[in-house]
Enzyme design. Structure first.
Site, mmCIF file in Angstrom:
data_model
loop_
_atom_site.group_PDB
_atom_site.id
_atom_site.type_symbol
_atom_site.label_atom_id
_atom_site.label_comp_id
_atom_site.label_asym_id
_atom_site.label_seq_id
_atom_site.Cartn_x
_atom_site.Cartn_y
_atom_site.Cartn_z
ATOM 1 N N TYR A 174 -1.890 -0.306 10.445
ATOM 2 C CA TYR A 174 -2.102 -1.003 9.174
ATOM 3 C C TYR A 174 -0.901 -0.810 8.257
ATOM 4 O O TYR A 174 -0.335 -1.776 7.725
ATOM 5 C CB TYR A 174 -3.373 -0.490 8.495
ATOM 6 C CG TYR A 174 -3.472 -0.870 7.037
ATOM 7 C CD1 TYR A 174 -3.689 -2.189 6.658
ATOM 8 C CD2 TYR A 174 -3.345 0.095 6.035
ATOM 9 C CE1 TYR A 174 -3.769 -2.547 5.319
ATOM 10 C CE2 TYR A 174 -3.427 -0.250 4.703
ATOM 11 C CZ TYR A 174 -3.641 -1.565 4.351
ATOM 12 O OH TYR A 174 -3.705 -1.907 3.017
ATOM 13 N N SER A 178 0.832 -1.205 0.000
ATOM 14 C CA SER A 178 0.000 0.000 0.000
ATOM 15 C C SER A 178 0.860 1.246 0.000
ATOM 16 O O SER A 178 1.991 1.249 0.510
ATOM 17 C CB SER A 178 -0.885 -0.012 1.252
ATOM 18 O OG SER A 178 -1.499 1.238 1.455
ATOM 19 N N LYS A 235 2.105 -3.552 6.744
ATOM 20 C CA LYS A 235 2.485 -3.703 5.335
ATOM 21 C C LYS A 235 4.001 -3.502 5.172
ATOM 22 O O LYS A 235 4.666 -4.245 4.445
ATOM 23 C CB LYS A 235 1.722 -2.699 4.464
ATOM 24 C CG LYS A 235 0.235 -2.990 4.318
ATOM 25 C CD LYS A 235 -0.021 -4.237 3.500
ATOM 26 C CE LYS A 235 -1.495 -4.432 3.211
ATOM 27 N NZ LYS A 235 -1.760 -5.666 2.429
#
Length: 687
Positions: free
Chosen positions: A156, A128, A160
């Protein structure tokens, strides 16, 4: 071990994963989906199968379960993995960081460990743009290149970034590893078919899904966080990429790694974006145009952490992967609006539920039982044979069938409730000719072919269904791709069976066509439903009062039950109602139309062909169809314990018996490439 090679797609039932699975299959890859469905629905997988016209291997497991993962890698020839599976909501991650670290990072470690054990060293990782954090803190980093320093600002994004590091460290420890890191910007849109799209389970976190819910009436208005940025309209700029372009980026990365010489490894990051920014109001205006109406919004204060411009520099992907985003924001908005109008509540369908239809305890998703429930009418349908398993009207069961699955597979089962095809009823001597070429079929009754042969539609698992709810009815659409040569029939044929259910009726629409790539361009098709009805409150059909639309029927040889070509009339007043007494039996093809032999009858008005009542019940059954004939059968030969003879009667709307072998009737059933076979059949219930 299965000899075919597969790509595993973790999280393949999710938004981006589902679209990528479709593109993989269209590009010739075999796919295995692994998904624990915590943020997804099996409905997405059913719809993927419907789209690609083939079943897909699916495992409902958590990546942290290494035992089950090892079983999959031991059972199949795995060539690589595309790894989507993760918890993915930025806001949620700040409230439950432990769950995000455990699920995302530990799940990835488990996956990588199993891959390493089985010498599968190719992975495309779904990362991302959040790994960059606030790229505006550096000069000359907008649009954002892959060389921008990483500094994610939420749990989050940190998961990643950590997984990227895991893959990079694996490559450093073993240079034969191949890792493609794909950093997404803002995925939007849906599949143009309207069958799959983004399905937020709670309040959407992203602009377009929220806008879609405003447009469909699920949300009051959109909140725009700030209009005082230095953009042409004061709102922030983001890089929005159509999900189809994004899915194709994964194919490009996989193909790139597969093109490397053997034992040559890789670790490389690529941005997947358009390189063009759109403001919030640009997107609002584009979606308003797609929806055909202005959408309400309210400008509120800026959100903490929001910045003016986050667009991608995708030049590395364009140069190295030969990939380029080609679809526009406007197209994405049109596709999203199509998905939203067709599926206003995503994959959640009112009046509908399903369960596994298998008493053995094995969780076989291809074998499901689907129930549609209204206040008066409840009906259940199975993928196996696209059959009607149960119909209840005002609490009374009306069709003959089994509560368990296994009896439906028995040779003694008289096709209870099944879809009958590729060819309903009998074909004389199990053969026919098209343009002088003879085709020999599977002969399964007295030297003839009955109901399509031994591997006919009643023994096949249909894909789907596509389940939808409308204001006062529901639809379930099943599909089957029947191979060229199955049971001796020429041509690859695609057949859909669509059930429409409301509070008092079940309508069936059949459609068949020859696939574009079929090696043969003509075949014989005739379809019907083989439900047995019993309106009594118990016992046999004796005492049923039946009224038929015609007393004319095909004269047949009593031994072969094949027609002579002559049409004769019944001596009984069938058009005025008769009582089915113990000594009254029928197995006749009654004629509704003697001249209009259309291949596709769906344009005709539904005509009532039979009405039935029983004195022990207040329920009336009316059967209507668009077909030129129907077989009325009193079930005298049923003998499958505990179901006995005359447990039910059939009204099978369809074409003339053995029509393919009669030059004056054959156009009813002779299907050529580019044509459609079609018909409709409707059962209506009343008191």
């Amino acid at each position: 071990m299965d000899s075919k090679s597969y790509i595993i797609v973790t999280g393949g039932a999710g938004y981006i994963g589902s679209h990528t699975v479709v593109e993989l299959i269209h590009h010739g890859y075999n796919v295995i989906i692994i998904d624990n469905l915590c943020n997804a629905s099996h409905e997405a997988i059913a719809r993927i199968e419907f789209l690609v016209r083939k079943p897909i291997l699916f495992y409902d497991i958590d990546l942290r379960d290494e035992k089950q993962l090892n079983h999959i890698f031991s059972s199949y020839n795995i060539q690589g993995v595309i790894h989507f599976a993760a918890l993915k909501a930025v806001g949620e991650s700040t409230k439950m960081p432990l769950e995000y670290y455990d699920n995302n990072i530990y799940g990835s470690i488990s996956l990588l460990r199993v891959m390493d054990k089985h010498n599968v060293k190719t992975i495309v990782f779904s990362s991302s743009a959040t790994v960059y954090g606030d790229a505006t803190r550096f000069e000359n980093m907008i649009p954002i290149p892959e060389t921008c320093p990483n500094d994610p600002t939420n749990p989050y994004g940190k998961t990643k970034h950590t997984i990227e590091n895991l893959i990079e460290d694996l490559h450093k420890s073993d240079p034969s590893w191949r890792g493609a890191i794909l950093r997404y910007f803002n995925p939007i849109g849906a599949h143009p078919s309207g069958l799959i799209g983004e399905d937020p389970l709670d309040v959407p976190n992203n602009l377009l899904p929220f806008l879609a819910q405003v447009a469909i009436g699920r949300r009051e208005k959109l909140y725009v966080f700030g209009n005082d940025y230095e953009s042409h309209d004061g709102t922030p700029i983001r890089d929005y990429i159509h999900v189809i372009d994004l899915a194709k980026g994964h194919i490009a990365a996989l193909d790139y790694m597969n093109s490397l010489q053997r034992d040559v490894g890789l670790y490389r990051e690529w941005n997947l974006g358009t390189g063009k920014g759109s403001t919030v109001f640009d997107v609002v205006n584009a979606f308003s145009q797609a929806a055909g109406k202005e959408l309400p919004y309210e400008v509120v204060g800026r959100r903490d952490g929001d910045v003016l411009n986050l667009t991608a520099d995708p030049s590395r992907a364009k140069k190295e992967l030969k990939w380029n985003a080609t679809l526009t924001v406007e197209q994405a908005c049109r596709d999203l609006w199509n998905w939203t109008t067709e599926n206003p509540f995503g994959f959640r369908i009112d009046n509908y539920h399903w369960k596994i239809f298998n008493e053995s305890g094995t969780f076989n998703y291809e074998n499901r039982l689907h129930t549609v429930k209204f206040p008066d009418l409840q009906a259940s349908f199975a993928n196996y044979g696209a059959l009607i398993q149960d119909v209840q009207y005002k609490g009374q069961h009306l069709v003959v069938g089994f509560q368990e699955f296994q009896p439906y597979t028995s040779d003694d089962n008289p096709l209870f409730g099944s879809t009958v095809g590729r060819y309903a009823n009998r074909i004389s001597k199990g053969s026919f000719q098209i343009k002088g070429k003879a085709y020999e079929l599977d002969k399964n009754q007295n030297g003839s072919t009955l109901h399509g042969g031994s591997n006919a539609y009643n023994r096949r698992y249909f894909l789907g269904p596509i389940s939808k709810h409308y204001r006062d009815y529901n639809t379930l659409e099943f599909i089957l791709l029947d191979e060229d040569g199955n049971n001796g029939f020429p041509a690859e044929v695609e057949t859909t069976v669509k059930y429409t259910v409301n509070n008092s009726s079940i309508e069936i629409e059949y459609q068949s066509s020859i696939s574009e790539n079929s090696p043969n361009d003509a075949t014989a098709v005739s379809l019907t439903n083989h439900s047995y009805w019993n309106l009594s409150s118990g016992g046999t059909i004796d005492g049923t009062v039946i009224k038929l639309a015609s007393d004319k029927y095909l004269k047949t040889d009593p031994k072969t039950q094949l027609p002579s070509g002559e049409i004769i009339s019944s001596t009984q007043p069938l058009t005025k109602s008769i009582e089915i007494l113990p000594d009254v039996s029928f197995d006749n093809c009654f004629i509704v139309d003697e001249s209009d032999f259309s291949l596709d009858t769906r344009g005709r008005e539904l005509k009532t062909i039979a009405e039935a009542t029983h004195p022990s019940s207040s329920i009336k059954l009316s059967v209507a169809s668009t077909e030129p004939a129907f077989q009325f059968y009193t079930g005298d030969n049923i003998d499958m314990d505990p179901i006995k003879p005359r447990a039910g009667f059939c009204v099978e709307a369809g074409r003339y018996v053995n029509a393919i072998n009669d030059s004056s009737w054959s156009k009813q059933v002779l299907l050529h490439k580019g044509e459609f076979y079609g018909s409709k059949l409707k059962f209506t219930f009343s008191c």
